[in-house]
Scaffold this active site. Structure first.
Site, short mmCIF file in Angstrom:
data_model
loop_
_atom_site.label_atom_id
_atom_site.label_comp_id
_atom_site.label_asym_id
_atom_site.label_seq_id
_atom_site.Cartn_x
_atom_site.Cartn_y
_atom_site.Cartn_z
N HIS A 76 0.84 -1.19 0.00
CA HIS A 76 0.00 0.00 0.00
C HIS A 76 0.88 1.24 0.00
CE1 HIS A 76 -4.24 -1.45 1.32
NE2 HIS A 76 -3.66 -2.32 0.50
N TYR A 204 -9.31 5.75 7.61
CA TYR A 204 -9.51 6.06 9.03
C TYR A 204 -10.53 7.20 9.10
CZ TYR A 204 -5.08 3.60 10.09
OH TYR A 204 -4.08 2.67 10.21
N PRO A 296 -4.36 0.97 18.68
CA PRO A 296 -4.11 0.48 17.32
C PRO A 296 -4.30 1.52 16.23
CG PRO A 296 -6.20 -0.34 18.15
CD PRO A 296 -5.54 0.37 19.28
N LYS A 300 0.76 0.28 15.09
CA LYS A 300 2.15 0.21 15.55
C LYS A 300 2.50 -0.98 16.45
CE LYS A 300 3.46 3.59 13.21
NZ LYS A 300 4.19 3.18 12.00
N TYR A 388 3.97 6.78 9.87
CA TYR A 388 3.17 5.60 9.50
C TYR A 388 4.04 4.53 8.83
CZ TYR A 388 -1.21 3.18 8.36
OH TYR A 388 -2.24 2.26 8.30
#
Ligand code: APR
Ligand code: PHB
Length: 394
Positions: A76, A204, A296, A300, A388
């Site tokens: 991704h 998200y 979450p 991580k 990220y």
């Protein structure tokens, strides 16, 4: 009668931290024994996270455990933030030159167990009453019971990879142990379904009704989460109620592509930030969830566990191969500096994306302003992107 065995490193816990550590040590000729209180079937049945940082992908490939991940994992190059249905894509590849791999922790664990067993690793499942002793001596001993028989593992070092509820962290005396904790006033209700994902990348969502995450495991298996109250019960949620709530939170445009189906797993996880300092006590080294927990929201937990054992394996290998204690002596401060930065990112993402019961309209305006700033600023988006994809190991 007690059966005695010897090894160099006794690893308590066969989750990702313990398994990756055992594999990395093996590849450099350092012996270990893995002890886990659960059965292999139980460990391989856990449904956990699904995003691997570029560093974690490299660690698994370098460890020789990355073949299946490279074959079926999904690369991704970005993910999406959404606020009341408005989207902003974080272009990971464009902003950092790196991507992440969507590949379930369940599969990572199975790959590592299969490889370790194929290589003849000493793995004890369903080990009872595992007890690290003499951790401040130069001859630590880990006791355990298996099928009614008592065992002792004499070792040089103990790796406490036994998760948040394990025995290792509690072996550090309270007078020595400093812990930091924040429990969030909500949980995540997760659902796994054999349905095509609603979008090609993760989304998200911050919505008035609560946070929602659209994730996946493959082109035909989806993973979704909706924020729920911390005292909620999964029995309160039928599959249809879950799908209806998810559709409301992800916005009509995205929901138009939502394909629903029967849940193959559905559970609620609490959200917590937690750190234990130090991560070393005598010859006992903590790694992964045994030492720290992150909410979450930043994806991580698994990656932090792998980062810890990359640092720990380097330290142990340097000790055994070059008789150099430096990395062992600096293990705890080295890990903790990175742990706290990852805790910050996970807390930041959680604060930005969830409905907090005691948030006033002002805090909600701050959340919207944070989203608008990220969408308007390449600098802000790059800050999210570099966290990220994963911060450097040290
Ligand atoms: N004795 C032996 N084994 C134990 C004990 C004990 N007293 N307590 C726990 N264990 C085992 C558990 O059965 C589990 O298999 O230790 C292992 C710990 O694994 P994880 O909890 O997965 O922790 P870690 O390896 O650090 O991986 C962290 O896993 O749970 C997720 O969200 C977490 O993604 C993160 C990752
Ligand atoms: C998941 O796919 O389970 C997942 C993905 C990203 C997160 C958390 C969980 O931040």
């Amino acid at each position: 009668m007690t059966l005695k065995t010897k090894t160099q490193v006794c690893i308590i816990g066969s989750g990702p931290a313990g398994l990756v550590l055992s594999q990395l040590l093996h590849n450099s000729g350092v012996e270990s024994i893995l002890l886990d209180r659960q059965s292999r079937q139980h460990i391989e049945g856990r449904i956990r996270a699904g995003v691997l940082e570029s560093g974690s992908v490299k660690a698994l490939v370098d460890a020789g455990a990355g073949d299946n991940m490279l074959r079926v994992g999904l690369t991704h190059k970005g993910f999406n933030l959404a606020f009341d249905g408005e989207h902003h894509r974080i272009d990971l590849q464009g902003l950092t030159g790196k991507s992440v791999m969507v590949y379930g922790q369940t599969e990572v664990t199975k790959d590592l167990i299969n490889l370790r067993l194929k290589q003849g690793a000493q793995m004890v499942f369903s080990a009872e009453d595992v007890r690290p002793t003499e951790v401040c001596s130069d001859k630590p001993v880990v006791h355990y019971v298996k099928d009614g028989k008592r065992y002792e593992v004499q070792c040089d070092y103990i790796a406490g990879c036994d998760g948040f509820h394990g025995v290792s962290r509690k072996t550090i005396p309270r007078a020595v142990r400093q812990t930091y904790e924040r429990d969030y006033p909500f949980g995540w209700l997760g659902l796994l379904s054999d349905t095509p994902p609603v979008a090609d990348e993760l989304i998200y969502n911050n919505h008035q009704r609560g946070f929602a995450l659209c994730s996946m495991r493959s082109p035909v298996r989806s993973r979704y989460y909706v924020q729920c109250s911390s005292d909620d019960d999964v029995a309160n949620w039928s599959d249809q109620q879950f799908w209806d709530e998810l559709a409301l939170r992800i916005g009509t445009e995205t929901a138009a592509n939502l394909i629903t189906g029967a849940s193959i797993e559905k559970s609620i996880a609490p959200l917590r930030s937690f750190v234990c300092e130090p991560m070393r006590y005598g010859q006992l080294f903590l790694a992964g969830d045994a030492a720290h927990i992150v909410p979450p929201t930043g994806a991580k937990g698994l990656n932090l566990a792998i980062a810890d054992v990359c640092i720990l394996s380097r330290a142990l290998i340097e000790h055994y191969k070059a008789n150099n204690p430096l990395y062992l002596d600096t293990y705890s401060p080295t890990c903790l500096k990175r742990v706290w930065m990852v805790e910050r990112f996970s807390w930041y993402m959680s604060k930005m994306l969830h409905q907090f019961p005691d948030n006033s309209p002002f805090e909600r305006k701050m959340q919207r302003a944070e989203f608008d700033y990220i969408a308007a600023s390449q600098t802000a988006s790059k800050s999210i992107a570099e966290n990220y994809v994963g911060l450097p190991l040290d």
